[in-house]
Design an enzyme around this catalytic site. Structure first.
Site, short mmCIF file in Angstrom:
data_model
loop_
_atom_site.label_atom_id
_atom_site.label_comp_id
_atom_site.label_asym_id
_atom_site.label_seq_id
_atom_site.Cartn_x
_atom_site.Cartn_y
_atom_site.Cartn_z
N ASP A 176 0.96 -1.23 0.01
CA ASP A 176 -0.05 -0.05 0.05
C ASP A 176 0.88 1.34 0.02
O ASP A 176 2.12 1.19 -0.53
CB ASP A 176 -0.87 -0.09 1.25
CG ASP A 176 -2.14 0.72 0.95
OD1 ASP A 176 -2.27 2.09 1.25
OD2 ASP A 176 -3.18 0.09 0.61
N ASP A 177 0.33 2.23 0.54
CA ASP A 177 1.16 3.42 0.68
C ASP A 177 2.64 3.41 1.54
O ASP A 177 2.81 2.57 2.21
CB ASP A 177 0.44 4.58 1.60
CG ASP A 177 0.69 6.08 1.11
OD1 ASP A 177 1.55 6.38 0.34
OD2 ASP A 177 -0.33 6.90 1.75
N LYS A 261 -3.21 0.16 -7.17
CA LYS A 261 -4.33 0.78 -6.23
C LYS A 261 -4.11 2.36 -6.45
O LYS A 261 -2.90 2.66 -6.29
CB LYS A 261 -4.21 0.41 -4.88
CG LYS A 261 -5.05 1.25 -3.70
CD LYS A 261 -4.89 0.61 -2.39
CE LYS A 261 -5.85 1.66 -1.41
NZ LYS A 261 -5.50 0.70 0.04
N ASP A 263 -5.12 5.96 -5.56
CA ASP A 263 -6.00 6.34 -4.42
C ASP A 263 -5.93 8.02 -4.49
O ASP A 263 -4.92 8.81 -4.65
CB ASP A 263 -5.18 6.23 -3.25
CG ASP A 263 -5.66 6.45 -1.91
OD1 ASP A 263 -6.99 7.10 -1.95
OD2 ASP A 263 -5.30 6.25 -0.75
N GLY A 306 -15.81 6.02 -3.67
CA GLY A 306 -17.31 6.05 -4.02
C GLY A 306 -17.64 7.12 -4.86
O GLY A 306 -18.81 7.14 -5.34
N ARG A 323 -13.60 0.85 -4.60
CA ARG A 323 -14.02 0.92 -3.16
C ARG A 323 -15.24 1.78 -3.48
O ARG A 323 -15.55 2.73 -3.87
CB ARG A 323 -12.81 2.02 -2.45
CG ARG A 323 -11.63 0.96 -1.91
CD ARG A 323 -11.86 0.55 -0.60
NE ARG A 323 -12.17 1.63 0.32
CZ ARG A 323 -11.07 2.24 0.99
NH1 ARG A 323 -10.11 1.75 0.58
NH2 ARG A 323 -11.56 3.21 1.46
N ASP A 327 -12.73 4.58 4.23
CA ASP A 327 -12.01 3.44 5.01
C ASP A 327 -12.76 2.69 6.09
O ASP A 327 -13.48 3.39 6.81
CB ASP A 327 -10.46 3.97 5.54
CG ASP A 327 -9.69 4.60 4.59
OD1 ASP A 327 -10.12 4.58 3.31
OD2 ASP A 327 -8.55 4.67 4.97
C1 GLA Z 1 -6.66 5.76 2.10
C2 GLA Z 1 -6.89 4.73 1.48
C3 GLA Z 1 -6.43 3.44 2.44
C4 GLA Z 1 -4.98 3.52 2.42
C5 GLA Z 1 -4.43 5.03 2.83
C6 GLA Z 1 -3.06 4.94 2.61
O1 GLA Z 1 -7.00 6.28 3.17
O2 GLA Z 1 -8.48 4.42 1.59
O3 GLA Z 1 -6.96 2.18 2.05
O4 GLA Z 1 -4.55 3.14 1.15
O5 GLA Z 1 -5.01 5.90 1.96
O6 GLA Z 1 -2.41 6.19 2.90
#
Ligand code: GLA
Length: 514
Positions: A176-177, A261, A263, A306, A323, A327
């Site tokens: 992820d990030d 992903k 974002d 969304g 998504r 979160d």
């Molecule tokens: C957002 C995304 C999470 C994650 C964080 C990472 O909040 O919705 O799923 O990837 O960023 O910083």
């Protein structure tokens, strides 16, 4: 001696107090799952081939598929009917190569060990579509946040294999990030130039060799995922792809990633107050087009919570999953509401097009609001089964986001029931229909490709309750064979209806076959 006794009593009282208070958000008292709570029978020694019945890829691109199969190793695999350009390794069951032409290929897989044999069909569809069934795998976010390292990702790949998760179909190992550099961060090893002189994105010191990392993941027959944002910075404040979209996507492909992903995050600052649909779509359409032009299959995961009803257009801009909400975080008592909301978009669920209500957070997870160090989830055992059942009935991506180094027996039992996963991976791709009974009780009904139906009988209440499903609600008539999917056992033949006592905040998940 007396003093010792008193201090023992004090410690005990304090421990009881902690146990009771830490569980209060679920409204009932919670105990750590016991052996009795384990529903999934242990895998047998003879082979059981799992995984999707249909698998999409694009011709001319690298192909990688590890046959998910439970059973005592060594297992020898035989694969018949592979298109030219693909070969398999009999010892590992990993299929590699390149499918040269578009087409549908009916493949027969056979697995044999000293205890027995199993066979299973797989249709390989070489065309435009990827993720013909919901993606399954691992994502680091809810366990490790900005503490993630190359080493932890490699360990996650190791555990995906050693825990048996890969043997039931978990496949992606997704970063992820926080793998890039940030302009500032508490960890100086994550701070540095965002790009080199040619504009190439630079991973931070915790990720010294991205190609080495994906090679490692691929060597196990697994796939690798990466994360970025269309904004200048990611949500965690790390380098984003803004104005380097194509260069970054090419870099991800060159590194060997198979999943992206994307974002939204600081892209919001770029668009300001413009809330038009076109604005929401723009960065995703751009990245979707770039990904399609690459010589790798990269599953495209839209993460924008969304906005603009993404479920209506995510597929048109090249996405395979999106998504549908913010979160899930640590507010895990919301899973029922999140699922019921997500299921409102069920008409958009189909092969290659999946609504994503966020990750499976069980086992050891870190409190999202504090980006915390992982601790054992306080979620009651029954609710964990409900969580996994909901995600399976909704055909949601099954991405586990807990600490892989601390996977316990109970968590593996929730994550790795092949009969439950089969509901998730059903080739029809339908997302279940919710039928509300009252405030606490509801059904989720999913039609399966073979004409049978999976039904979740859910009870959100604080006490055990009877939940009943009538055949008319299922548009069924006559006798039906009812199978309990969690316990993997036939419950018998039922006429007209089926009743079950459902645990507090839990589920009974059944399959009905004529
Ligand atoms: C957002 C995304 C999470 C994650 C964080 C990472 O909040 O919705 O799923 O990837 O960023 O910083």
């Amino acid at each position: 001696m007396k003093q010792k006794l008193i201090s023992c009593l004090l410690v005990l009282t304090f421990a009881c107090f902690l146990a009771m208070t830490s569980n209060s958000s679920y409204g009932i008292e919670i105990e750590k799952p016991a052996n009795a709570d384990i529903y999934t029978p242990l895998p047998k020694s003879q082979p059981r081939i799992n995984g999707p019945l249909v698998y999409g890829c694009r011709p001319g691109h690298p192909f990688l598929y590890r046959i998910p199969c439970q059973g005592k190793r060594p297992i020898t695999f035989l694969v018949e009917g592979l298109p030219s350009g693909l070969k398999f390794d009999p010892a590992s069951g990993i299929i590699t190569g390149t499918v040269p032409n578009k087409g549908e290929y009916d493949v027969l897989i056979l697995a044999r060990n000293s205890k027995g044999t199993d066979t299973r069909k797989l249709k390989i569809v070489a065309g435009d579509q990827l993720a013909l069934t919901p993606p399954m795998g691992y994502n680091h976010w809810y366990a490790h946040y900005d503490r993630i390292t190359d080493k932890m990702m490699r360990e996650a790949a190791d555990v995906l294999i050693s825990s048996g998760m890969a043997d039931v179909g978990y496949q992606y190992v997704n970063i992820d990030d926080c793998w890039m550099n940030a302009p500032s961060n508490n960890d100086s090893l994550r701070v540095g130039p965002l790009r080199d002189e040619q504009g190439n994105i630079l991973p931070n010191h915790h990720f010294p060799d991205m190609k080495g990392l994906t090679d490692y993941i691929h060597s196990k027959g697994l796939k690798a995922g990466i994360y970025t944002s269309p904004g200048t910075l990611t949500c965690g404040g790390f380098a984003g792809a803004y104005q380097y979209e194509e260069q970054d996507a090419r870099q991800f492909a060159a590194w060997g990633f198979d999943f992206l992903k994307y974002d939204w995050c600081s892209y919001g600052k770029i668009v300001g107050i413009d809330k038009s649909l076109e604005t929401y779509q723009k960065p995703y359409r751009q990245m979707g087009t770039i990904l399609k032009s690459l010589d790798r299959d990269i599953v495209f995961n839209l993460c924008q919570y969304g906005m603009g009803d993404v479920w209506k257009w995510g597929s048109d801009v090249g996405g395979q999953c999106w998504r549908t909400s913010g979160d899930l975080g640590f507010e895990l008592d919301r899973i029922f509401d999140v699922a019921i909301k997500n299921s409102e978009y069920r008409q958009y669920s189909k092969p290659g097009s999946w609504n994503d209500p966020d990750y499976i957070q069980i086992g050891w997870i870190g409190n999202a609001s504090k980006q915390g160090i992982p601790e054992l989830t306080p979620m009651p055992a029954a609710m964990q089964y409900a969580y996994m059942s909901l995600w399976s009935l909704m055909a949601a991506p099954l991405i586990y986001s807990g600490d892989m180094s601390k996977l316990d027996k109970f968590t593996i039992n929730v994550l790795c029931n092949p009969e439950v996963i089969e509901v998730n991976q059903d080739p029809l791709g339908e997302s279940g229909l919710v039928i509300k009974i009252d405030n606490d009780r509801f059904l989720m009904i999913k039609n399966l490709e073979d004409g049978s139906k999976a039904v979740g009988l859910f009870n959100r209440g604080k006490n055990e309750a009877e939940v009943s499903v009538d055949w008319t609600a299922l548009q069924l008539s006559g006798k039906q064979l009812v199978r309990d999917l969690w316990h993997q056992k036939e419950l018998g033949v039922f006429d007209q209806k089926f009743n079950a006592l459902v645990p507090a905040q839990g589920v009974v998940l059944i399959k009905l076959t004529k």
